[in-house]
Motif scaffolding. Sequence first.
Motif, mmCIF file in Angstrom:
data_model
loop_
_atom_site.group_PDB
_atom_site.id
_atom_site.type_symbol
_atom_site.label_atom_id
_atom_site.label_comp_id
_atom_site.label_asym_id
_atom_site.label_seq_id
_atom_site.Cartn_x
_atom_site.Cartn_y
_atom_site.Cartn_z
ATOM 1 N N UNK A 1 0.859 -1.180 0.000
ATOM 2 C CA UNK A 1 0.000 0.000 0.000
ATOM 3 C C UNK A 1 0.896 1.231 0.000
ATOM 4 N N UNK A 2 0.798 2.017 -1.047
ATOM 5 C CA UNK A 2 1.722 3.136 -1.191
ATOM 6 C C UNK A 2 1.001 4.394 -1.650
ATOM 7 N N UNK A 3 1.628 5.517 -1.358
ATOM 8 C CA UNK A 3 1.125 6.815 -1.809
ATOM 9 C C UNK A 3 2.230 7.578 -2.537
ATOM 10 N N UNK A 4 3.222 6.818 -3.007
ATOM 11 C CA UNK A 4 4.383 7.446 -3.648
ATOM 12 C C UNK A 4 4.079 7.884 -5.075
ATOM 13 N N UNK A 5 3.183 7.152 -5.735
ATOM 14 C CA UNK A 5 2.887 7.428 -7.135
ATOM 15 C C UNK A 5 1.385 7.610 -7.332
ATOM 16 N N UNK A 6 1.033 8.390 -8.337
ATOM 17 C CA UNK A 6 -0.380 8.588 -8.645
ATOM 18 C C UNK A 6 -0.923 7.358 -9.357
ATOM 19 N N UNK A 7 -2.240 7.203 -9.339
ATOM 20 C CA UNK A 7 -2.860 6.069 -10.032
ATOM 21 C C UNK A 7 -2.576 6.134 -11.525
ATOM 22 N N UNK A 8 -2.458 7.337 -12.068
ATOM 23 C CA UNK A 8 -2.156 7.486 -13.488
ATOM 24 C C UNK A 8 -0.755 6.981 -13.812
ATOM 25 N N UNK A 9 0.204 7.288 -12.937
ATOM 26 C CA UNK A 9 1.576 6.821 -13.138
ATOM 27 C C UNK A 9 1.642 5.296 -13.093
ATOM 28 N N UNK A 10 0.947 4.711 -12.142
ATOM 29 C CA UNK A 10 0.965 3.257 -12.006
ATOM 30 C C UNK A 10 0.221 2.582 -13.154
ATOM 31 N N UNK A 11 -0.881 3.190 -13.602
ATOM 32 C CA UNK A 11 -1.618 2.642 -14.742
ATOM 33 C C UNK A 11 -0.746 2.609 -15.991
ATOM 34 N N UNK A 12 0.072 3.643 -16.163
ATOM 35 C CA UNK A 12 0.979 3.695 -17.315
ATOM 36 C C UNK A 12 1.978 2.547 -17.262
ATOM 37 N N UNK A 13 2.526 2.294 -16.080
ATOM 38 C CA UNK A 13 3.481 1.197 -15.900
ATOM 39 C C UNK A 13 2.805 -0.142 -16.183
ATOM 40 N N UNK A 14 1.584 -0.316 -15.685
ATOM 41 C CA UNK A 14 0.851 -1.568 -15.883
ATOM 42 C C UNK A 14 0.577 -1.798 -17.365
ATOM 43 N N UNK A 15 0.168 -0.752 -18.069
ATOM 44 C CA UNK A 15 -0.163 -0.878 -19.492
ATOM 45 C C UNK A 15 1.061 -1.184 -20.350
ATOM 46 N N UNK A 16 2.179 -0.512 -20.052
ATOM 47 C CA UNK A 16 3.369 -0.738 -20.884
ATOM 48 C C UNK A 16 4.155 -1.967 -20.452
ATOM 49 N N UNK A 17 3.944 -2.416 -19.211
ATOM 50 C CA UNK A 17 4.577 -3.640 -18.744
ATOM 51 C C UNK A 17 5.999 -3.488 -18.248
ATOM 52 N N UNK A 18 6.443 -2.279 -18.023
ATOM 53 C CA UNK A 18 7.795 -2.055 -17.490
ATOM 54 C C UNK A 18 7.868 -0.684 -16.843
ATOM 55 N N UNK A 19 8.928 -0.491 -16.063
ATOM 56 C CA UNK A 19 9.193 0.802 -15.431
ATOM 57 C C UNK A 19 10.638 1.190 -15.701
ATOM 58 N N UNK A 20 10.869 2.466 -15.895
ATOM 59 C CA UNK A 20 12.214 2.978 -16.123
ATOM 60 C C UNK A 20 12.538 4.039 -15.083
#
Length: 229
Positions: A154-173
């Motif tokens: 459970x985190x508040x470090x990133x917005x839901x939009x930021x996390x959704x982007x990571x989920x959709x693209x399948x990676x984080x940089x």
Amino acid sequence: MSTLQGVNSVDIAINILNFIAQNGGIARAADISKGCEISKSRLHKYLVSLCRTQMLYQDIQTSRYGLGRNILLLSSFIEADNSHIDIINNSLINFRDEQNVSTGVASRLGKTVSLVKYNRSFKNVDIDYLPNTPLPLEKSAAGIIYCAFDKQIKQTLFSSQELDTVIQQGYAIRYTPTEGIPGAQSIACPVFNNQGELIAAAITMGFIDKTDMEALASALIKQVKTIVI
């Protein structure tokens, strides 16, 4: 409850370590004091001892306390229930050999994400990591992956939009270099088991040209898809 007499100070020290582990592996002294119901002055003595024995470390910039190398070393002696980490790492060794980039596997123990495997590239100059290096959730690509895909964090470090982007693209940089390692970046993508559960994050890191980031991320995803757990 046990009626055997023990050492109260040991109980308090373990309680402090548990609190930090349950809060992502790093916490402020004020939060530890409140969470463990111990005065700040008394807590300070415990923190000094735990840092001196490398069970904890204090971040110079933020003054927060994180799990130290000795507690992570002790955890490495716990045998895994299966060999999925080795299976993932063997695949990433092949990726290292093909791409000549450093690779690694990050895994979660409690709420702490650590680099449990590291495979250095063959470049003359690259990054080196100690075994079981803790990875901050907010400053590592692997941390972002766990925030995005692991429901137990459970985190508040990133917005839901930021996390959704990571989920959709399948990676984080992580484009921003880590302090003390100028120019070092990292890319991470999730590794799931047959039940669709996140079991690790596959990572490549080092001195990567920003123009190569997207292509390397795509290649890492392709490599991870060959892993069968």
